[in-house]
Design an enzyme around this catalytic site. Structure first.
Site, PDB file in Angstrom:
ATOM      1  N   HIS A 143      42.015  43.089  39.652  1.00  0.00           N
ATOM      2  CA  HIS A 143      43.054  42.200  40.187  1.00  0.00           C
ATOM      3  C   HIS A 143      42.601  41.770  41.586  1.00  0.00           C
ATOM      4  O   HIS A 143      41.882  42.512  42.259  1.00  0.00           O
ATOM      5  CB  HIS A 143      44.344  43.031  40.265  1.00  0.00           C
ATOM      6  CG  HIS A 143      45.568  42.289  40.641  1.00  0.00           C
ATOM      7  ND1 HIS A 143      45.857  41.936  41.942  1.00  0.00           N
ATOM      8  CD2 HIS A 143      46.621  41.860  39.902  1.00  0.00           C
ATOM      9  CE1 HIS A 143      47.025  41.333  41.978  1.00  0.00           C
ATOM     10  NE2 HIS A 143      47.508  41.261  40.755  1.00  0.00           N
ATOM     11  N   ASP A 220      42.967  51.852  41.332  1.00  0.00           N
ATOM     12  CA  ASP A 220      44.114  50.952  41.363  1.00  0.00           C
ATOM     13  C   ASP A 220      44.997  51.338  40.174  1.00  0.00           C
ATOM     14  O   ASP A 220      44.683  51.023  39.025  1.00  0.00           O
ATOM     15  CB  ASP A 220      43.611  49.503  41.256  1.00  0.00           C
ATOM     16  CG  ASP A 220      44.755  48.510  41.096  1.00  0.00           C
ATOM     17  OD1 ASP A 220      45.907  48.935  40.870  1.00  0.00           O
ATOM     18  OD2 ASP A 220      44.484  47.295  41.183  1.00  0.00           O
ATOM     19  N   GLN A 223      48.888  49.446  37.125  1.00  0.00           N
ATOM     20  CA  GLN A 223      49.288  49.286  35.721  1.00  0.00           C
ATOM     21  C   GLN A 223      49.265  50.595  34.942  1.00  0.00           C
ATOM     22  O   GLN A 223      49.717  50.632  33.800  1.00  0.00           O
ATOM     23  CB  GLN A 223      48.373  48.266  35.012  1.00  0.00           C
ATOM     24  CG  GLN A 223      48.445  46.853  35.558  1.00  0.00           C
ATOM     25  CD  GLN A 223      49.816  46.200  35.346  1.00  0.00           C
ATOM     26  OE1 GLN A 223      50.638  46.662  34.559  1.00  0.00           O
ATOM     27  NE2 GLN A 223      50.063  45.127  36.067  1.00  0.00           N
ATOM     28  N   LYS A 246      56.708  48.070  39.611  1.00  0.00           N
ATOM     29  CA  LYS A 246      56.153  48.036  38.250  1.00  0.00           C
ATOM     30  C   LYS A 246      56.544  49.270  37.451  1.00  0.00           C
ATOM     31  O   LYS A 246      56.088  49.461  36.319  1.00  0.00           O
ATOM     32  CB  LYS A 246      54.629  47.913  38.308  1.00  0.00           C
ATOM     33  CG  LYS A 246      54.148  46.567  38.860  1.00  0.00           C
ATOM     34  CD  LYS A 246      52.658  46.442  38.741  1.00  0.00           C
ATOM     35  CE  LYS A 246      52.086  45.333  39.605  1.00  0.00           C
ATOM     36  NZ  LYS A 246      52.336  43.992  39.088  1.00  0.00           N
ATOM     37  N   CYS A 384      46.268  36.709  38.620  1.00  0.00           N
ATOM     38  CA  CYS A 384      45.609  37.212  39.845  1.00  0.00           C
ATOM     39  C   CYS A 384      44.262  37.834  39.525  1.00  0.00           C
ATOM     40  O   CYS A 384      43.894  38.871  40.093  1.00  0.00           O
ATOM     41  CB  CYS A 384      46.490  38.211  40.591  1.00  0.00           C
ATOM     42  SG  CYS A 384      48.017  37.505  41.160  1.00  0.00           S
TER      43      CYS A 384
HETATM   44  N1  PLP Z   1      46.484  45.788  40.702  1.00  0.00           N
HETATM   45  C1  PLP Z   1      46.831  45.477  39.454  1.00  0.00           C
HETATM   46  C2  PLP Z   1      45.975  45.932  38.305  1.00  0.00           C
HETATM   47  C3  PLP Z   1      47.984  44.724  39.225  1.00  0.00           C
HETATM   48  O1  PLP Z   1      48.333  44.400  37.976  1.00  0.00           O
HETATM   49  C4  PLP Z   1      48.764  44.307  40.329  1.00  0.00           C
HETATM   50  C5  PLP Z   1      49.956  43.463  40.125  1.00  0.00           C
HETATM   51  O2  PLP Z   1      50.064  42.708  39.216  1.00  0.00           O
HETATM   52  C6  PLP Z   1      48.361  44.679  41.603  1.00  0.00           C
HETATM   53  C7  PLP Z   1      47.216  45.412  41.751  1.00  0.00           C
HETATM   54  C8  PLP Z   1      49.134  44.266  42.814  1.00  0.00           C
HETATM   55  O3  PLP Z   1      50.361  44.885  42.865  1.00  0.00           O
HETATM   56  P1  PLP Z   1      51.433  44.500  43.983  1.00  0.00           P
HETATM   57  O4  PLP Z   1      51.565  43.005  43.941  1.00  0.00           O
HETATM   58  O5  PLP Z   1      52.655  45.215  43.570  1.00  0.00           O
HETATM   59  O6  PLP Z   1      50.876  44.978  45.284  1.00  0.00           O
END
Ligand code: PLP
Length: 429
Positions: A143, A220, A223, A246, A384
């Site tokens: 992401h 990360d 998810q 999430k 993203c």
């Molecule tokens: N990493 C992953 C794999 C994600 O799916 C997301 C959000 O969609 C993020 C990071 C970023 O999360 P946040 O916008 O809550 O900081």
């Protein structure tokens, strides 16, 4: 029995009844008026859980209770409300430490979310430990939140970014994992579960390889933490980032788990109140961890809500949630594959409930709009993750993503609506 056959009792098959837990989520009762005169009422089918999840009553109530009975600043007020707020805030930290299997709550830093947690590591750890010429190992399926902070740092410190590629089935090319490491590799940063393919990456194997080269690993977990049991000590990772919104929690709150030794060694991220011990006009000393990384008044209500969220999830059971979502995903994949012209991106054997797809030649935005008219919320876009889209040769995909409150009947509605869309678009399909 077929793997996707529905059991007689959900309770005995997966430990909870998804139809019953739905009652905890007020928003899932929403209906929308459709048709020219609004003559048709369609119930909401919420399949955009990878973007954000809905909130159950205990989480909403915890936030309301906090504001009605405990609102004050934390760690500084010498009065009863201040004590209450501090106790609730710190109790949430303990809940998150337990939820993630951290060795101590000192390893839990509250952040705004995954994005801020990763930026914190890039800035604070990177500032302390990286030098020009050093390398950071990422993957092609990150992401933007786990890519841009490293790009910024690479520019500032003249670092090199290297990437583990993904393959046609949406899995990482890990066969010769060791070859990605060089004497200059200083950090691995990798997603636990892809928000495009749903692939669950073998974090333990990646960590084991990295640690053989004495390289720390950031995971990360945006998810993964919402959908499966996570134990940071078992994963043996050095950093783990998650977002509260999430996983049934409020927006604007998340967690960075970091091993105590790193938090002790890292320079602070943001400067301000709370993160200091003593301040002179020209210098300062830092507070204990984790407070050293929580400058300014934190999102107290958010932390309280997130504490309630992980309690709620734990009561259902993360194993149960994972098992049920595996069933639902298999069922949805089986039904989607029955529709001629549907292309699915990501076929990893180990996967979560994120399904990226294309319907014939129909633009994903049109797919999402058509489904919205049916009351079905999905995501369409680049998620993203533009580098993934580039490699796939598409501008965007449609994405349906599940949570434990979704049901096979909702999958059926998605399938029916895609079939209806196919008729609507006719030859264009
Ligand atoms: N990493 C992953 C794999 C994600 O799916 C997301 C959000 O969609 C993020 C990071 C970023 O999360 P946040 O916008 O809550 O900081």
């Amino acid at each position: 029995m077929k793997e996707t056959q529905q059991p007689e009792s959900w309770e005995s098959a997966v430990g909870f009844d998804p139809h019953r837990v739905r009652q905890d989520f007020p928003i899932l009762k929403e209906t929308f008026r459709r048709g020219r005169q609004g003559e048709r009422s369609v119930p909401l089918v919420y399949l955009d859980n990878a973007a954000t999840t809905q909130k159950p009553r205990p989480v909403i109530q915890a936030v309301v209770d906090y504001y009605e009975h405990a609102n004050a600043n934390v760690h500084r007020a010498i009065h009863t409300l201040g004590d209450r707020a501090t106790e609730l805030y710190e109790a949430s930290r303990r809940k998150l430490a337990r939820f993630l299997g951290a060795a101590s709550e000192r390893e839990i830093v509250f952040t705004r979310g995954t994005t801020e947690a990763i930026n914190l590591v890039a800035a604070a750890w990177g500032r302390t430990f990286l030098n020009p010429g050093d390398e950071i190992l990422l993957t092609e399926m990150e992401h933007h939140s786990n890519l841009i902070p490293w790009q910024l740092l690479a520019r500032e410190k003249q670092l090199t970014l290297r990437f583990i590629p993904f393959q046609a089935d949406g899995t990482l090319a890990l066969e010769h994992l060791d070859r990605y490491f060089t004497p200059r590799t200083r950090l691995v940063a990798v997603t636990h579960m892809s928000n495009v393919f749903g692939t669950i990456n073998p974090i333990k194997a990646i960590v084991a390889a990295a640690h053989r080269f004495d390289v720390p690993v950031l995971v990360d977990g945006a998810q993964s933490a919402p959908h499966m049991p996570v134990n940071v000590q078992e994963l043996d990772c050095d950093f783990f980032a998650l977002s509260g919104h999430k996983m049934c929690g409020p927006t604007g709150i998340g967690v960075l788990y970091a091993r105590e030794k790193w938090l002790e060694a890292m320079e602070p991220y943001h400067g301000g109140g709370e993160m200091i011990r003593s301040v002179w006009l020209d210098r300062a000393t830092w507070n204990d961890i984790p407070y050293k990384f929580e400058a300014g008044t934190p999102n107290i209500a958010g932390a309280v809500g997130l504490g309630a969220a992980v309690e709620y999830l734990s009561a259902i059971g993360m194993e149960n949630i994972a098992r049920y979502e595996r069933f639902l995903t298999r069922y949805a994949l089986e039904r989607l594959r029955e529709i001629p012209g549907v292309r699915i991106f990501g076929e990893a054997p180990e996967r979560g409930g994120v399904l990226s797809f294309y319907v014939g030649q129909i633009h994903p935005h049109d797919v999402a709009q058509f489904l919205d008219a049916e009351g079905i919320a999905i995501r369409a876009g680049h998620h993203c993750a533009q580098p993934i889209m580039r490699k796939l040769g598409v501008m965007a995909t449609a994405r349906a993503s599940f949570y434990f409150y979704n049901t096979p009947e909702e999958v059926d509605r998605l399938i029916q609506s895609i079939n209806k869309m196919k008729e609507f678009f006719g030859n264009g399909f």
